[in-house]
Write an enzyme that holds these catalytic residues in place. Sequence first.
Site, PDB file in Angstrom:
ATOM      1  N   ARG A 119      14.328   2.247   8.498  1.00  4.82           N
ATOM      2  CA  ARG A 119      14.208   1.038   9.308  1.00  4.82           C
ATOM      3  C   ARG A 119      13.876   1.373  10.761  1.00  4.82           C
ATOM      4  O   ARG A 119      14.384   2.348  11.312  1.00  4.82           O
ATOM      5  CB  ARG A 119      15.535   0.258   9.303  1.00  4.82           C
ATOM      6  N   ALA A 120      13.042   0.526  11.357  1.00  7.55           N
ATOM      7  CA  ALA A 120      12.811   0.589  12.795  1.00  7.55           C
ATOM      8  C   ALA A 120      13.839  -0.335  13.442  1.00  7.55           C
ATOM      9  O   ALA A 120      13.986  -1.480  13.047  1.00  7.55           O
ATOM     10  CB  ALA A 120      11.403   0.120  13.126  1.00  7.55           C
ATOM     11  N   ARG A 126       6.615 -10.484   1.342  1.00 10.19           N
ATOM     12  CA  ARG A 126       7.666  -9.684   1.971  1.00 10.19           C
ATOM     13  C   ARG A 126       8.064 -10.258   3.321  1.00 10.19           C
ATOM     14  O   ARG A 126       7.216 -10.609   4.133  1.00 10.19           O
ATOM     15  CB  ARG A 126       7.200  -8.249   2.120  1.00 10.19           C
ATOM     16  N   HIS A 135      12.520  13.538  -3.013  1.00 12.95           N
ATOM     17  CA  HIS A 135      11.540  12.877  -2.154  1.00 12.95           C
ATOM     18  C   HIS A 135      12.095  12.698  -0.754  1.00 12.95           C
ATOM     19  O   HIS A 135      13.257  12.984  -0.494  1.00 12.95           O
ATOM     20  CB  HIS A 135      11.085  11.534  -2.735  1.00 12.95           C
ATOM     21  N   SER A 191       8.704  -2.600  11.575  1.00 15.98           N
ATOM     22  CA  SER A 191       8.449  -1.221  11.995  1.00 15.98           C
ATOM     23  C   SER A 191       7.034  -1.063  12.547  1.00 15.98           C
ATOM     24  O   SER A 191       6.094  -1.736  12.125  1.00 15.98           O
ATOM     25  CB  SER A 191       8.681  -0.261  10.830  1.00 15.98           C
ATOM     26  N   HIS A 222      23.823  17.346  -4.748  1.00 15.55           N
ATOM     27  CA  HIS A 222      23.070  16.223  -4.178  1.00 15.55           C
ATOM     28  C   HIS A 222      23.968  15.030  -3.826  1.00 15.55           C
ATOM     29  O   HIS A 222      23.877  14.474  -2.726  1.00 15.55           O
ATOM     30  CB  HIS A 222      21.997  15.803  -5.186  1.00 15.55           C
TER      31      HIS A 222
END
Length: 560
Positions: A395-396, A425, A13, A507, A126
């Site tokens: 993350r921003a 959150r 992903h 964000s 990986h």
Amino acid sequence: MSSRVLGINAAFHDPAAALVCDGRIVAAAEEERFSRRKHGKEPVPFSAWELPQQSARWCLEHAGLAASDLDAVAYSYDPALALVGSDDPLAERWEGLRTLFAQRAPLFLGTALPGLDPARVRFVAHHRAHAASAYASAPFDSCAVLTLDGRGESTSQFAGHVRNGRLEVLHEQRLPHSLGLVYEELTAHLGFQRASDEYKVMALSSYGEPRWLGQMRETMRATGDGGFVAQPLDWSAFAPALGKGAEWNSRHADLATSVQRALEEVVLELAGWLYERTGERRLALAGGVALNCVCNSRLWRDGPFDEVWVQPAAGDAGTALGAAQYVAAELGDHIEPMRTAAVGRGFDGPELEDWLRTAAIAYEHPDDVAEEAADIIARDGVVAWFDGRAEFGPRALGHRSLLADPRHPANLERLNDVKGREQFRPVAPMVLTERAAEIFSGGPIPSPYMLFTHQVAPDWRERIPAVVHVDGTARIQTIDAEREPAVARMLRAFERRTGVPVVVNTSLNTAGRPIVDDPRDALECFGSAPVDALVMGPFIVRRPTSAAALDQRSGAGIAA
Ligand SMILES: [Fe+2]
């Protein structure tokens, strides 16, 4: 050697691409920021053929390279290491399709990037890619390295020792044991999206009691040899499964807390083993589990290492970078540490002004846009802040952010509404590095990538309620004024007006959308979300209808 290596993550992903030239990170970006499809694709085996085409092409374009200029393409999955029996494309649950698509990746890449010789594609295991993204990016010559995720080809953990760029493998935990998959299963059980919403479970864990920690310790535990056992449980025995968006109760919170604590304990034991084996005082960390900032802080506080460096793109996107760094090192390049996560797309003043003119929108070019933004935030406005290169990772960090006043508890709800997020959150604070220790403790300072949680000093909790989580913590980002001058000016200007050197940073995106990446995304976000102003580089766009509302809010607000 002077190599040019493109890294590709596509197997699981968060598809992403990264370019490493002469050992230096030149560009890295997730495909979702270009395609505007959150997480880039579905995390299923039959999507392994989907490549990060747009981000890969952008990396090359940014560096002025053609695909034929590349010395290698590093693909962060090695089909030769796939689970035994999974080379059958018809195997159960289509695992064989992933293997087949990965085997064919050189041909797919040759099609996606015309001019690329498929023979230049190299497979990187990986977890080697996760590991390299941590130890090669960290500012350490020697360190211990630990990676933990849902799964790679056939493993879910990697422990190693790096000395002057040489990697010694100490342990790899084979599937089915996986701390990441246990957490993923719980995420799905609680009605959230697996391989995406694990941080919601972490947030939920602050609301509960670890009443089933004993049971969790039996099924998730270190085995004393650098590895662990961890297999999903029948979660229904503890709390009923939740549908998407369904209300959780204390049993769900207690289950999240129990699993979170058990995870922390296993990670602490793995770190202890690694410390004993390596004698290193520094640890580099990556893999999706390393995005668990509560666990990271526990490791920092209670673990044996003096320093813990976490790759900001610790999830699978970061394997694009790590694979490129791994191959660049193989080709003989010295790998330079990561100095910033802002290695995505950026736009200069004239480009931004073109976008504003095209949008036929009224904008200003003030002396200092940071002062204007601080003024709006101090009057309880919300500012969309778009400046500099986009960040790599989830993350921003002040280049694609929504900024607000932390003094108003209602701002948590307001921002969660803008973003369509659950109200449990938290939103996070940004603070100047030199001011952080007055307010935050219990985690590393500086903390530039928002990968740790800190305790908020008791006398500050009531002053910045919007950023204090229910357990008295906050996931801080520290701002270095030399590296982030505009954000630092905004923070100082906000403090001059309010006496508070902290601003809310979340964000810049609306519900279900990837983080804003280019100017069009920023303008579309501004057009669809109730924010009061949009900063784009040196320019500011004000929402005309906001002026009166700001006057009203600041009139009713908290005095400086
Ligand atoms: Fe991974």
